[in-house]
Design an enzyme around this catalytic site. Structure first.
Site, PDB file in Angstrom:
ATOM      1  N   GLU A 126     111.388  -3.945  91.604  1.00 51.40           N
ATOM      2  CA  GLU A 126     111.361  -4.655  90.661  1.00 51.40           C
ATOM      3  C   GLU A 126     110.046  -5.346  90.745  1.00 51.40           C
ATOM      4  O   GLU A 126     109.285  -5.342  91.729  1.00 51.40           O
ATOM      5  CB  GLU A 126     112.468  -5.671  90.785  1.00 51.40           C
ATOM      6  CG  GLU A 126     113.980  -4.851  90.901  1.00 51.40           C
ATOM      7  CD  GLU A 126     115.029  -6.015  90.744  1.00 51.40           C
ATOM      8  OE1 GLU A 126     114.861  -7.479  90.960  1.00 51.40           O
ATOM      9  OE2 GLU A 126     116.238  -5.569  90.744  1.00 51.40           O
ATOM     10  N   GLY A 340      76.864  13.884  96.999  1.00 50.37           N
ATOM     11  CA  GLY A 340      77.125  13.412  95.644  1.00 50.37           C
ATOM     12  C   GLY A 340      77.918  13.940  94.675  1.00 50.37           C
ATOM     13  O   GLY A 340      78.396  13.652  94.060  1.00 50.37           O
ATOM     14  N   GLU A 363     107.350   4.876  98.128  1.00 56.01           N
ATOM     15  CA  GLU A 363     108.483   5.301  99.178  1.00 56.01           C
ATOM     16  C   GLU A 363     108.092   4.768 100.401  1.00 56.01           C
ATOM     17  O   GLU A 363     108.686   5.000 101.361  1.00 56.01           O
ATOM     18  CB  GLU A 363     108.565   6.775  99.018  1.00 56.01           C
ATOM     19  CG  GLU A 363     109.044   7.214  97.832  1.00 56.01           C
ATOM     20  CD  GLU A 363     109.531   8.865  97.711  1.00 56.01           C
ATOM     21  OE1 GLU A 363     109.464   9.277  98.543  1.00 56.01           O
ATOM     22  OE2 GLU A 363     110.006   8.988  96.586  1.00 56.01           O
TER      23      GLU A 363
HETATM   24  N1  COS Z   1     119.863   4.070 106.586  1.00 55.20           N
HETATM   25  C1  COS Z   1     120.961   3.466 106.643  1.00 55.20           C
HETATM   26  N2  COS Z   1     121.229   2.336 106.584  1.00 55.20           N
HETATM   27  C2  COS Z   1     119.961   1.422 106.675  1.00 55.20           C
HETATM   28  C3  COS Z   1     118.673   2.027 107.045  1.00 55.20           C
HETATM   29  C4  COS Z   1     118.711   3.420 107.032  1.00 55.20           C
HETATM   30  N3  COS Z   1     117.466   3.806 106.887  1.00 55.20           N
HETATM   31  N4  COS Z   1     117.787   0.894 106.977  1.00 55.20           N
HETATM   32  C5  COS Z   1     118.674  -0.213 107.018  1.00 55.20           C
HETATM   33  N5  COS Z   1     119.812   0.091 106.772  1.00 55.20           N
HETATM   34  C6  COS Z   1     121.254  -0.901 106.644  1.00 55.20           C
HETATM   35  C7  COS Z   1     120.839  -1.904 107.985  1.00 55.20           C
HETATM   36  O1  COS Z   1     121.825  -1.148 109.152  1.00 55.20           O
HETATM   37  C8  COS Z   1     121.518  -3.080 107.733  1.00 55.20           C
HETATM   38  O2  COS Z   1     122.991  -2.731 107.524  1.00 55.20           O
HETATM   39  P1  COS Z   1     124.009  -3.745 108.280  1.00 55.20           P
HETATM   40  O3  COS Z   1     123.824  -5.080 107.522  1.00 55.20           O
HETATM   41  O4  COS Z   1     125.421  -3.252 108.069  1.00 55.20           O
HETATM   42  O5  COS Z   1     123.625  -4.036 109.750  1.00 55.20           O
HETATM   43  C9  COS Z   1     121.270  -3.159 106.260  1.00 55.20           C
HETATM   44  O6  COS Z   1     120.740  -1.758 105.557  1.00 55.20           O
HETATM   45  C10 COS Z   1     119.971  -3.961 106.118  1.00 55.20           C
HETATM   46  O7  COS Z   1     119.111  -3.444 106.772  1.00 55.20           O
HETATM   47  P2  COS Z   1     117.667  -4.552 107.142  1.00 55.20           P
HETATM   48  O8  COS Z   1     118.364  -5.704 107.846  1.00 55.20           O
HETATM   49  O9  COS Z   1     116.951  -3.588 107.930  1.00 55.20           O
HETATM   50  O10 COS Z   1     117.144  -4.735 105.815  1.00 55.20           O
HETATM   51  P3  COS Z   1     115.465  -5.560 105.746  1.00 55.20           P
HETATM   52  O11 COS Z   1     115.661  -6.250 104.505  1.00 55.20           O
HETATM   53  O12 COS Z   1     115.196  -6.347 106.899  1.00 55.20           O
HETATM   54  O13 COS Z   1     114.458  -4.295 105.669  1.00 55.20           O
HETATM   55  C11 COS Z   1     113.201  -2.377 104.939  1.00 55.20           C
HETATM   56  C12 COS Z   1     114.630  -3.160 105.109  1.00 55.20           C
HETATM   57  C13 COS Z   1     111.895  -3.165 105.073  1.00 55.20           C
HETATM   58  C14 COS Z   1     113.325  -1.139 105.935  1.00 55.20           C
HETATM   59  C15 COS Z   1     113.582  -2.180 103.308  1.00 55.20           C
HETATM   60  O14 COS Z   1     113.646  -3.225 102.569  1.00 55.20           O
HETATM   61  C16 COS Z   1     112.485  -1.135 103.142  1.00 55.20           C
HETATM   62  O15 COS Z   1     112.398   0.133 103.338  1.00 55.20           O
HETATM   63  N6  COS Z   1     111.489  -1.520 102.125  1.00 55.20           N
HETATM   64  C17 COS Z   1     110.649  -0.564 101.389  1.00 55.20           C
HETATM   65  C18 COS Z   1     111.240  -0.211 100.258  1.00 55.20           C
HETATM   66  C19 COS Z   1     110.591   1.052  99.702  1.00 55.20           C
HETATM   67  O16 COS Z   1     110.052   2.031 100.250  1.00 55.20           O
HETATM   68  N7  COS Z   1     110.193   0.827  98.365  1.00 55.20           N
HETATM   69  C20 COS Z   1     109.338   1.910  97.631  1.00 55.20           C
HETATM   70  C21 COS Z   1     109.891   2.201  96.582  1.00 55.20           C
HETATM   71  S1  COS Z   1     111.318   2.952  96.198  1.00 55.20           S
HETATM   72  S2  COS Z   1     110.623   4.848  95.756  1.00 55.20           S
END
Ligand code: COS
Length: 387
Positions: A126, A340, A363
């Protein structure tokens, strides 16, 4: 060789031939028109690439991760927008359905998606929620047998082509973070859903990224993908797979970039000799070859791990981080080899240099992947898994 391995060899050969005979000659057209030509789309469909990951019972090729990566190495020898065209449908647009969908949802969407008759997009990002995906604010409010969705999704690849969107929205507005998020399958044409004109980008011509705006979009409660509150995990699981796939994209491009550099270095003469005979040029080639080799070995190993049923969150993050950063370094070195000539549009390296820049951002940025890797490592240590 097993029958399956023989089939893979044939598939790899078919994709390699298609890449050399159809995709490479189409690169300049795509750059000019910003469109993937119809004959290319037909070829991608005929090869079954829209449904690589979809099981055979739903009309796909049912490939393992190793097999998928093997084909991606080949197709991504050409500029990456060709892969983008089928990549969201084959990847993040269907993985949520595969992992969390009901049998009815699978039967409804997967056959059409696997054949390329319908395309799919993944609507997570978003305007104010990029790397911090759990902070998304799109809302889905229950109203009888329906949910009403409001919000804006940004940089959604293939949105202008998609027939169905996997949309992540907050169903528990009071619950901050990941827990309050659910996933929905929203079809194109649903009243209130608008796709904006694609963004103009630095590179990646032929791949289209738009905003998708939801204004009181009503979907039946049966459009929810998985149980309420599981949307974030759904997205993360899809991204684990997609990041490994993206590492294979970068690996294919590493090889292409290197080949462009080696060809130029052996043809270009200065000081009376091909520049490839100079050791400083050789160092640029050798460092790049070492990194391309390492990227491929990493991706193959992580893909085998995934196929063996292991969790690959850390491995996928390591692979995407390394392979995409390597592609960036190799693009830079090979442009340097071109001197170049590398800075003008006559040579493919100029375009590829701009294209690969995106790989370190989408991603999951390299920085987010470093964070995921370190977090997983610390978690393993704390759970005693490393001792
Ligand atoms: N597979 C399954 N579950 C997952 C997971 C995975 N790879 N990664 C996290 N989770 C779960 C965690 O276990 C947690 O669950 P519980 O609350 O039950 O313990 C929940 O999801 C939240 O995870 P977390 O606390 O790690 O979330 P955060 O907000 O701290 O951060 C990141 C997560 C930074 C890893 C995530 O926001 C991310 O990947 N960001 C990048 C997004 C992205 O790639 N965007 C690109 C555009 S999409 S094409």
């Amino acid at each position: 060789m097993t029958e399956r391995e023989e089939t893979l060899v044939q598939l790899v050969e078919a994709v390699r031939r298609f890449t050399r005979e159809v995709l490479l000659p189409a690169e300049a057209i795509v750059e000019k028109t910003n469109e993937i030509p119809e004959h290319v789309v037909r070829g991608l469909k005929d090869l079954g690439l829209f449904g690589m990951t979809v099981p055979e019972e739903y009309g796909g090729l049912g490939l393992s991760m190793f097999e998928e990566a093997s084909l991606v190495f080949e197709v991504c020898y050409a500029q990456p927008a060709f892969r983008s065209f089928f990549g969201t449908t084959n990847g993040v647009g269907t993985l949520g359905i595969l992992n969390y969908g009901t049998e009815e949802q699978k039967r409804k969407y997967l056959p059409q998606l696997a054949s390329g008759q319908m395309m799919a997009s993944f609507a997570l990002t978003e305007p104010d929620s990029g790397s911090d995906a759990a902070s998304l604010t799109t809302r889905a409010v229950r109203d009888g047998d329906h949910y009403v969705i409001n919000g804006t999704k940004r940089f959604i690849t293939n949105a202008i082509h998609a027939g169905v969107f996997t949309v992540f929205a907050r169903t528990a507005p009071k619950e901050a973070g990941a827990g309050g998020i659910s996933a929905f399958l929203v079809e194109r044409g649903t009243p209130g859903l608008t796709v904006t004109k694609p963004y103009e980008k630095m590179g990646f011509a032929g791949s289209h990224e738009s905003d998708v705006i939801f204004e009181d979009v009503r979907v039946p409660a049966s459009a929810m993908l998985g149980a309420e509150g599981t949307g974030f995990k759904n997205a993360m699981k899809s991204l684990d797979h997609a990041r490994l796939h993206m590492s294979a994209v970068a690996t294919g491009l590493c090889q292409r970039l290197l080949d462009e550099g080696v060809r130029y270095a052996t043809e270009r003469k200065q000081f009376g000799k091909p520049i490839a005979s100079f050791q400083l040029i050789q160092a640029l080639l050798a460092d790049s070859q070492a990194e391309a080799f390492a990227a491929r070995a990493m991706v193959e190993r992580a893909a085998r791990d995934k196929d063996a049923g292991k969790s690959i969150t850390k491995e996928a993050a390591c692979c995407k981080y390394f392979a995409t950063e390597a592609a960036g370094r190799i693009a830079d070195r090979m442009l340097q080899v071109h001197g170049g000539n590398g800075y003008i549009k006559e040579y493919a390296i100029e375009r590829l240099y701009r294209d690969v820049r995106l790989l370190r951002i989408y991603e999951g940025t390299s920085q987010i992947l470093q964070i995921i890797t370190a977090r997983e490592l610390i978690r393993e240590h704390e759970s005693g898994a490393l001792s």
